[in-house]
Design an enzyme around this catalytic site. Sequence first.
Site, PDB file in Angstrom:
ATOM      1  N   GLU A 153      -1.483   8.019  -6.936  1.00 44.40           N
ATOM      2  CA  GLU A 153      -1.545   9.481  -6.805  1.00 44.40           C
ATOM      3  C   GLU A 153      -0.832  10.174  -7.967  1.00 44.40           C
ATOM      4  OE1 GLU A 153      -1.870  13.189  -4.065  1.00 44.40           O
ATOM      5  OE2 GLU A 153      -2.125  11.187  -3.275  1.00 44.40           O
TER       6      GLU A 153
ATOM      7  N   ALA B  94       0.827  -1.210   0.000  1.00 43.75           N
ATOM      8  CA  ALA B  94       0.000   0.000   0.000  1.00 43.75           C
ATOM      9  C   ALA B  94       0.861   1.260   0.000  1.00 43.75           C
ATOM     10  CB  ALA B  94      -0.944   0.001   1.201  1.00 43.75           C
TER      11      ALA B  94
ATOM     12  N   GLY C  34       1.782   1.617  -3.547  1.00 44.71           N
ATOM     13  CA  GLY C  34       0.602   1.855  -4.378  1.00 44.71           C
ATOM     14  C   GLY C  34       0.000   3.231  -4.207  1.00 44.71           C
ATOM     15  N   ASP C  35       0.038   3.765  -2.998  1.00 46.72           N
ATOM     16  CA  ASP C  35      -0.470   5.104  -2.728  1.00 46.72           C
ATOM     17  C   ASP C  35       0.241   6.112  -3.637  1.00 46.72           C
ATOM     18  OD1 ASP C  35      -1.778   7.264  -1.281  1.00 46.72           O
ATOM     19  OD2 ASP C  35       0.113   7.548  -0.225  1.00 46.72           O
ATOM     20  N   ALA C  36       1.552   6.005  -3.708  1.00 48.59           N
ATOM     21  CA  ALA C  36       2.341   6.939  -4.525  1.00 48.59           C
ATOM     22  C   ALA C  36       2.065   6.744  -6.010  1.00 48.59           C
ATOM     23  CB  ALA C  36       3.824   6.750  -4.236  1.00 48.59           C
TER      24      ALA C  36
END
Length: 141
Positions: A27, A19, A22-24
């Site tokens: 975004e 995560a 994946g967040d980066a």
Amino acid sequence: MKDAEHNVDVRQLNGITLAYMGDAIYEVGIRRHLIEAGLTKPNRLQHRATRYVSAKAQAGLIALMEADDCLTSEEWDFYKRGRNAKSYTHAKNTSVITYRVSTGFEALFGFLALTEQTARITELTQWCITQVEAGRVRYAK
């Protein structure tokens, strides 16, 4: 897949680590879309990005992915790894359940990034953009 230099097996990483990546990745895809759409003012960019990247938006997008049968069984497995991971951070402005679902969403993107599935990342990011812009996303609480 193992990184030859670091001997990391991506398929063994925990959901929180996936995560984090994946967040980066997600975004950046959304930021690129917004800038390419002509938005240039930072406050406006940040406000608009929330429609796509907030925990509530990501939870709504996962529900649509399930309804539209968008993910492979392997992708669902990595989503679930993130959703079920023990997190030591607290949900901000959302329920714990919504936060966990969004962690799963981010873990899915982290898995795709770390296994170098760039075409799939692009495909899913565009799919998410289309759903948000079509007004299909029901934002979780």
